[in-house]
Design an enzyme around this catalytic site. Structure first.
Site, PDB file in Angstrom:
ATOM      1  N   ASN A   1       0.816  -1.212   0.000  1.00 19.17           N
ATOM      2  CA  ASN A   1       0.000   0.000   0.000  1.00 19.17           C
ATOM      3  C   ASN A   1       0.849   1.261   0.000  1.00 19.17           C
ATOM      4  OD1 ASN A   1      -2.182  -1.646  -0.108  1.00 19.17           O
ATOM      5  ND2 ASN A   1      -2.591  -1.595   2.087  1.00 19.17           N
TER       6      ASN A   1
ATOM      7  N   ARG B   1      -8.250  -1.146  -7.445  1.00 14.38           N
ATOM      8  CA  ARG B   1      -8.874   0.084  -6.933  1.00 14.38           C
ATOM      9  C   ARG B   1      -7.864   1.188  -6.711  1.00 14.38           C
ATOM     10  NH1 ARG B   1     -13.133   1.052  -4.707  1.00 14.38           N
ATOM     11  NH2 ARG B   1     -12.124   2.548  -3.367  1.00 14.38           N
TER      12      ARG B   1
ATOM     13  N   CYS C   1     -15.614  -3.948  -3.994  1.00 10.78           N
ATOM     14  CA  CYS C   1     -15.009  -5.281  -4.059  1.00 10.78           C
ATOM     15  C   CYS C   1     -15.656  -6.138  -2.986  1.00 10.78           C
ATOM     16  CB  CYS C   1     -13.497  -5.196  -3.896  1.00 10.78           C
ATOM     17  SG  CYS C   1     -13.001  -4.664  -2.258  1.00 10.78           S
TER      18      CYS C   1
ATOM     19  N   PRO D   1     -16.838   3.673  -1.794  1.00 17.27           N
ATOM     20  CA  PRO D   1     -17.021   4.847  -2.656  1.00 17.27           C
ATOM     21  C   PRO D   1     -15.781   5.733  -2.631  1.00 17.27           C
ATOM     22  CG  PRO D   1     -18.183   5.139  -0.575  1.00 17.27           C
ATOM     23  CD  PRO D   1     -17.616   3.749  -0.554  1.00 17.27           C
ATOM     24  N   ILE D   2     -15.714   6.730  -3.509  1.00 18.77           N
ATOM     25  CA  ILE D   2     -14.594   7.691  -3.494  1.00 18.77           C
ATOM     26  C   ILE D   2     -15.120   9.116  -3.285  1.00 18.77           C
ATOM     27  CG2 ILE D   2     -12.960   6.262  -4.809  1.00 18.77           C
ATOM     28  CD1 ILE D   2     -13.691   8.037  -7.279  1.00 18.77           C
ATOM     29  N   ASP D   3     -16.246   9.233  -2.596  1.00 16.79           N
ATOM     30  CA  ASP D   3     -16.853  10.564  -2.403  1.00 16.79           C
ATOM     31  C   ASP D   3     -15.935  11.519  -1.646  1.00 16.79           C
ATOM     32  OD1 ASP D   3     -18.968   9.747   0.471  1.00 16.79           O
ATOM     33  OD2 ASP D   3     -17.236   8.684  -0.365  1.00 16.79           O
TER      34      ASP D   3
ATOM     35  N   VAL E   1     -14.511  -0.891   9.722  1.00 17.30           N
ATOM     36  CA  VAL E   1     -14.024  -0.143   8.550  1.00 17.30           C
ATOM     37  C   VAL E   1     -14.781  -0.537   7.277  1.00 17.30           C
ATOM     38  CG1 VAL E   1     -11.997   0.444   7.140  1.00 17.30           C
ATOM     39  CG2 VAL E   1     -11.760   0.167   9.624  1.00 17.30           C
TER      40      VAL E   1
HETATM   41  C1  EPZ Z   1      -6.384   1.502   2.023  1.00 20.60           C
HETATM   42  O1  EPZ Z   1      -7.579   1.456   1.249  1.00 20.60           O
HETATM   43  C2  EPZ Z   1      -5.722   0.147   1.779  1.00 20.60           C
HETATM   44  N1  EPZ Z   1      -5.495  -0.027   0.367  1.00 20.60           N
HETATM   45  C3  EPZ Z   1      -6.637  -0.968   2.278  1.00 20.60           C
HETATM   46  O2  EPZ Z   1      -5.935  -2.203   2.167  1.00 20.60           O
HETATM   47  C4  EPZ Z   1      -6.960  -0.753   3.737  1.00 20.60           C
HETATM   48  O3  EPZ Z   1      -7.919  -1.686   4.145  1.00 20.60           O
HETATM   49  C5  EPZ Z   1      -7.536   0.662   3.962  1.00 20.60           C
HETATM   50  O4  EPZ Z   1      -6.661   1.660   3.425  1.00 20.60           O
HETATM   51  C6  EPZ Z   1      -7.755   0.977   5.424  1.00 20.60           C
HETATM   52  O5  EPZ Z   1      -6.600   0.853   6.138  1.00 20.60           O
HETATM   53  C7  EPZ Z   1      -4.451   0.621  -0.220  1.00 20.60           C
HETATM   54  O6  EPZ Z   1      -3.723   1.371   0.379  1.00 20.60           O
HETATM   55  C8  EPZ Z   1      -4.242   0.358  -1.667  1.00 20.60           C
HETATM   56  P1  EPZ Z   1      -9.920   4.048   3.093  1.00 20.60           P
HETATM   57  P2  EPZ Z   1      -8.442   2.774   0.995  1.00 20.60           P
HETATM   58  O7  EPZ Z   1     -10.107   5.119   2.117  1.00 20.60           O
HETATM   59  O8  EPZ Z   1      -7.547   3.920   0.931  1.00 20.60           O
HETATM   60  C9  EPZ Z   1     -14.693   4.504   3.263  1.00 20.60           C
HETATM   61  C10 EPZ Z   1      -5.463  -4.409   1.499  1.00 20.60           C
HETATM   62  O9  EPZ Z   1      -5.923  -5.501   1.868  1.00 20.60           O
HETATM   63  N2  EPZ Z   1     -14.524   5.585   2.260  1.00 20.60           N
HETATM   64  O10 EPZ Z   1      -9.155   4.343   4.322  1.00 20.60           O
HETATM   65  O11 EPZ Z   1      -9.343   2.531  -0.116  1.00 20.60           O
HETATM   66  C11 EPZ Z   1     -14.372   3.137   2.673  1.00 20.60           C
HETATM   67  O12 EPZ Z   1     -15.447   2.594   1.977  1.00 20.60           O
HETATM   68  C12 EPZ Z   1      -6.398  -3.208   1.258  1.00 20.60           C
HETATM   69  O13 EPZ Z   1      -4.256  -4.195   1.309  1.00 20.60           O
HETATM   70  C13 EPZ Z   1     -15.631   6.301   1.870  1.00 20.60           C
HETATM   71  O14 EPZ Z   1     -16.758   6.073   2.339  1.00 20.60           O
HETATM   72  O15 EPZ Z   1      -9.275   2.793   2.360  1.00 20.60           O
HETATM   73  C14 EPZ Z   1     -13.993   2.332   3.895  1.00 20.60           C
HETATM   74  O16 EPZ Z   1     -15.137   1.827   4.496  1.00 20.60           O
HETATM   75  C15 EPZ Z   1      -7.844  -3.558   1.391  1.00 20.60           C
HETATM   76  N3  EPZ Z   1     -15.473   7.278   0.946  1.00 20.60           N
HETATM   77  C16 EPZ Z   1     -13.329   3.389   4.776  1.00 20.60           C
HETATM   78  O17 EPZ Z   1     -13.737   4.662   4.302  1.00 20.60           O
HETATM   79  C17 EPZ Z   1     -14.245   7.570   0.388  1.00 20.60           C
HETATM   80  O18 EPZ Z   1     -14.132   8.459  -0.457  1.00 20.60           O
HETATM   81  C18 EPZ Z   1     -11.794   3.323   4.787  1.00 20.60           C
HETATM   82  O19 EPZ Z   1     -11.351   3.426   3.475  1.00 20.60           O
HETATM   83  C19 EPZ Z   1     -13.128   6.821   0.798  1.00 20.60           C
HETATM   84  C20 EPZ Z   1     -13.289   5.827   1.740  1.00 20.60           C
END
Ligand code: EPZ
Length: 431
Positions: A33, A103, A127, A133-135, A337
């Protein structure tokens, strides 16, 4: 020319004979990551970048394909040195097939927008673990003055000059924090990200950007301040070790009553896990050169609540769930999460586990022993959990869909074999 990923044969299956205690030494690979976020950020830089400790895994390959598709040069050597030069990027549209494949590709949005004033990136689907989402990403770049529209599932962002602004995140998202930090690095004025993520990969990205000439303060805390600069320059940087891979090997040692030294592990990145290892009866010793994990007897049940860093990492929820399946007593896991990260428990139940879930809570009643079975990895960390379970189960386990696992674990088969596991699978060299 074939992309990196087409070159690699896809491994579908791993066969494990359980019952062997893991012992010896294994080296931690570079962070998946961390590498992905920094590789995307290289698009901000006009100049040569040399990155060390880059793991040979599927996702890194996909990001190299992405950099090539955008017109950057990117070459990874056998010893994990990646040389990138994005001085000339030929386009700002990320190929949808690569975004669909991984992603994390969405993290090129901010750098492309900051570099060229325009970017198009397909909205990555959800997934197995949640809607994802990416909001927050979009909210962040909008706050910097970009006009953003959703063009039939593709984000199109445009802005002649990004202007620094205050952005509050409703949840400390790692991805959104990194996205805004990269875009803000070349914006005019100062950006403040509040309720920012403080994951070590976020701090590592900030350190890399600062070495390229960015002005960033507060990375690793809940408030990050970025003062934009006109340009960034090349540098040489080494990626942090992969704390999730370290945790996976520590839990494999715990589940096999093993005695393992993980060279290169940074224990301070895994505080929550080390605490839980002690609670389940495993001895851990943090050393300057790595982490020592010794389990002399069966584990004890405990409760887990996943949280953003420095809370217990959701990426180790499935691996520790596999250990708790044979722990003494009943454990409760609360996944805070992601919405759907318990699918692996159904596979563990095929191996004789006693688990049930309700919404974001799982109840795991420890059983004395699991037995071998044919199971399938539904995602990266679910696959790692099934490997951990199989290492201690009676008999042979066959795990299919292992290509998920090779997206994120470097030389997984040979590392396990070196620790004494009896594993059969073709070793994959992705790029
Ligand atoms: C990173 O994902 C990691 N991936 C994930 O690892 C890890 O689980 C996650 O951080 C949390 O630690 C990479 O770095 C490539 P988030 P990311 O944005 O950045 C919600 C693995 O197994 N959210 O911190 O996508 C989201 O849906 C992977 O290596 C929104 O609602 O995670 C989630 O429930 C899996 N809107 C929560 O926040 C947004 O715009 C945390 O997501 C962005 C996120």
């Amino acid at each position: 020319m074939l992309g990196m990923t087409e070159l690699a044969p896809q491994v579908a299956k791993m066969t494990i004979e359980g019952g062997y205690r893991l012992s010896g030494e294994v080296s931690a690979s570079g962070s998946k990551n961390g590498a992905l976020a920094i590789m995307a950020a290289t698009l901000l830089v006009k100049g040569e970048i040399v990155l060390h400790n880059i793991p040979h895994i599927g996702d890194v390959c996909t990001m190299i394909d992405m950099l090539h598709a955008l017109g950057a040069k990117a070459d990874l050597s056998a010893d994990g040195v990646l040389v990138v030069n994005a001085s000339t990027i030929s386009q700002s549209e990320a190929p949808p097939d690569l975004v669909k494949k991984m992603r994390a590709s969405v993290s090129v949005l901010g750098p492309l927008l900051a570099r060229t004033g325009w970017a198009r990136v397909a909205i990555p689907g959800g997934c197995d673990i949640g809607s994802r989402p990416i909001d927050f990403h979009i909210k962040g770049i909008r706050a910097l003055g970009a006009s953003v529209r959703n063009d039939h599932g593709v984000v199109e962002a445009q802005c002649d000059n990004l202007i620094g602004a205050k952005v509050y995140l409703d949840f400390p998202s790692a991805g959104a924090t990194q996205q805004i930090m990269t875009a803000a690095s070349l914006a005019q004025g100062t950006t403040v990200i509040e309720n920012a993520a403080s994951e070590p990969e976020v701090t590592d990205l900030a350190s890399f950007l600062v070495q390229c000439g960015a002005k960033i303060q507060g990375a690793g805390t809940g408030t990050i301040q970025v003062e934009g600069v006109s340009h960034l320059h090349g540098t040489e940087y080494s990626i942090i070790p992969d704390r999730v891979e370290v945790g996976t090997f520590a839990l494999a040692a715990a589940n096999t009553r093993g005695d393992v030294f993980i060279r290169g592990a940074l224990s301070e990145h895994n505080t929550a896990l080390l605490q839980k290892l002690l609670e389940i009866g495993v001895a851990v010793r943090a050393e300057e050169t790595g982490l020592c994990v010794v389990a002399r007897r069966g584990c004890i049940a405990t409760d887990i609540v996943t949280m953003p860093y420095p809370g217990f990492p959701t990426d180790l929820q499935q691996p520790i769930g596999a250990v708790l399946a044979t722990a003494d007593g009943t454990s409760i896991i609360t996944e805070k999460v992601y919405e759907h990260r318990f699918k692996y428990l159904g596979e563990l139940n095929r191996m004789g586990a006693d688990t049930h879930t309700e919404n974001r809570t799982a109840v795991i009643r420890g059983v004395p022993k699991l037995h071998g079975a044919s199971v399938s990895a539904c995602d990266l960390r679910a696959g790692a959990a099934l490997v951990i379970a199989a290492l201690a189960a009676d008999g042979i386990t066959e795990i299919s869909d292992m290509e998920h696992v090779y997206r994120g674990y470097e030389q997984f088969t040979s590392k396990l074999t070196a620790l004494g596991a009896v594993v059969r699978a073709e070793e994959v060299c992705f790029c």
